[in-house]
Each structure stands twice: as structure tokens, then as C-alpha cells.
Design a protein around this motif. Structure first.
Motif: not given
Length: 204
Positions: A69-73, A6-17, A60-63
Motif C-alpha cells: 500500500e506504500e508503493v505508487a506510480p 525499495y519496498q521490494h528490497a526491504l521485504a527481501w531483507y526481512r525475509a532473509f533475516r 517475502r511474498d507475505g512481507l
């Protein structure tokens, strides 16, 4: 192993936007599991990918770094690796993420001394659903016989193209039926549940 879809999805969303393209977040999520070389054209077409794809991927990479830091195992992720090792399996953590991200995940899992190896984007030319990643992992494992553990249809497709069965968990946000329809050999609710089935097909 890492709860990051979900963090990946959000980063992509912001990159596209950032580049003037507003896509429904749910639609982006449906493509997470693909690498950027596959995800961008799948969502916006080849023409837009050719015109803006590299800039979107760089954004996306920067975002994503702002979210990492929010992701976890997942619960029991490290224990699963230990179980696989105890069962005698060579265990390679297969990812086409950049090395910086992989280093972070390895630290989160405390898996540098536990896993037999891992892959990064340096090991592949094309990302999932192409089979490059699975083939790179097989090469590092020194075998052609393996089982893929994943949580998206793209994992299953990439493994199938490499001749490898896939066991899945529903941690990626895809339901059991979707994963079975994609060809999963087995589907489990959690990593913890999967740990109890390592002496069943396709592992044996």
C-alpha cells in the motif's frame, strides 16, 4: 511504472533475516529487478537456495503485501502509456510479479483499459535476467520488434537476450553510467523526460 524497488528490497531483507540470514540492504537492492528464483541464489548461493529458498520466497511474498500500500506510480507513468498508444505502439506491461500484485499496480495506474496487455509470473519459467519475460511480452504484443523500458541492469540483460533494445530511467536506483555500461540505448532522469523522446531512436 511503479515506484516499488525499495519496498521490494526491504521485504527481501526481512525475509532473509527471518531465516537467519542478515544481508546488507544495499546489496539486496542491487539485485532487485531479478525475480526470486534468480535473486535468492545470486545473494546466498545455490546450496542455501536449495535448502531454504522456497521458504524465503514465500516469506517475502507475505512481507511485501504489508508494504504494497506504500508503493505508487511514478509521476507521468500513466501519461507515458497514453503517449505510447498515441504514437501507435502496442504497449504490454511486462512483469513477473504475482497476479495479485499486478492487479494492484494496474489499479494504481488505471491502466486496464489503456494497456494492450500485461504479463505475470504465470507467463514465465525463469525471471530476469533470463529473457522469458521479454519473450512473453513480445508474444502478447504479436511482434518481434520492440523496445523495452526499464530501470535496472537486469531489465537490459533480459531484453538483450531476447534481441530487444532497452531505454531506461534512473528510477530504479542505478545511476546513468551503470545503465549505459549495461547496454541501455538511452537513459533518462525521469518518466516525464522520457515522454519527450518517443520520436527518437530506438523508438523510430
Amino acid at each position: 511504472m511503479i515506484d516499488a524497488n525499495y519496498q521490494h528490497a526491504l521485504a527481501w531483507y526481512r525475509a532473509f533475516r527471518r531465516h537467519g540470514i542478515v544481508l546488507p540492504l544495499w546489496r539486496i537492492h542491487r539485485h532487485v529487478g531479478m525475480g526470486g528464483d534468480q535473486l535468492v541464489p545470486a545473494l546466498v548461493g545455490l546450496d542455501t537456495d536449495e535448502a531454504q529458498g522456497d521458504r524465503i520466497r514465500d516469506a517475502r511474498d507475505g512481507l511485501y503485501q504489508k508494504l504494497i500500500e506504500e508503493v505508487a506510480p511514478f509521476d507521468d507513468a500513466r501519461e507515458l502509456i497514453a503517449d505510447l498508444k498515441q504514437c501507435g505502439f502496442t504497449t504490454v506491461l511486462a512483469s513477473s510479479s504475482p497476479r495479485q500484485e499486478i492487479d494492484h499496480y494496474l489499479d494504481l495506474l488505471d491502466a486496464r483499459e489503456l494497456a494492450d496487455g500485461w504479463t505475470t509470473n504465470d507467463d514465465v519459467e525463469a525471471t530476469k535476467p533470463e529473457p522469458d519475460l521479454v519473450r512473453a511480452a513480445l508474444e502478447k504484443a504479436g511482434t518481434e520488434e520492440a523496445v523495452m523500458i526499464g530501470d535496472t541492469p537486469w531489465d537490459i540483460e533480459a531484453a538483450r537476450k531476447a534481441g530487444v533494445p532497452t531505454v531506461t530511467v534512473i528510477t530504479g536506483g542505478f545511476c546513468e553510467q551503470e545503465l549505459r555500461d549495461a547496454g541501455a540505448a538511452a537513459v533518462y532522469e525521469s518518466v516525464g523526460e522520457l515522454r519527450g523522446h518517443l520520436e527518437e531512436p530506438p523508438f523510430v
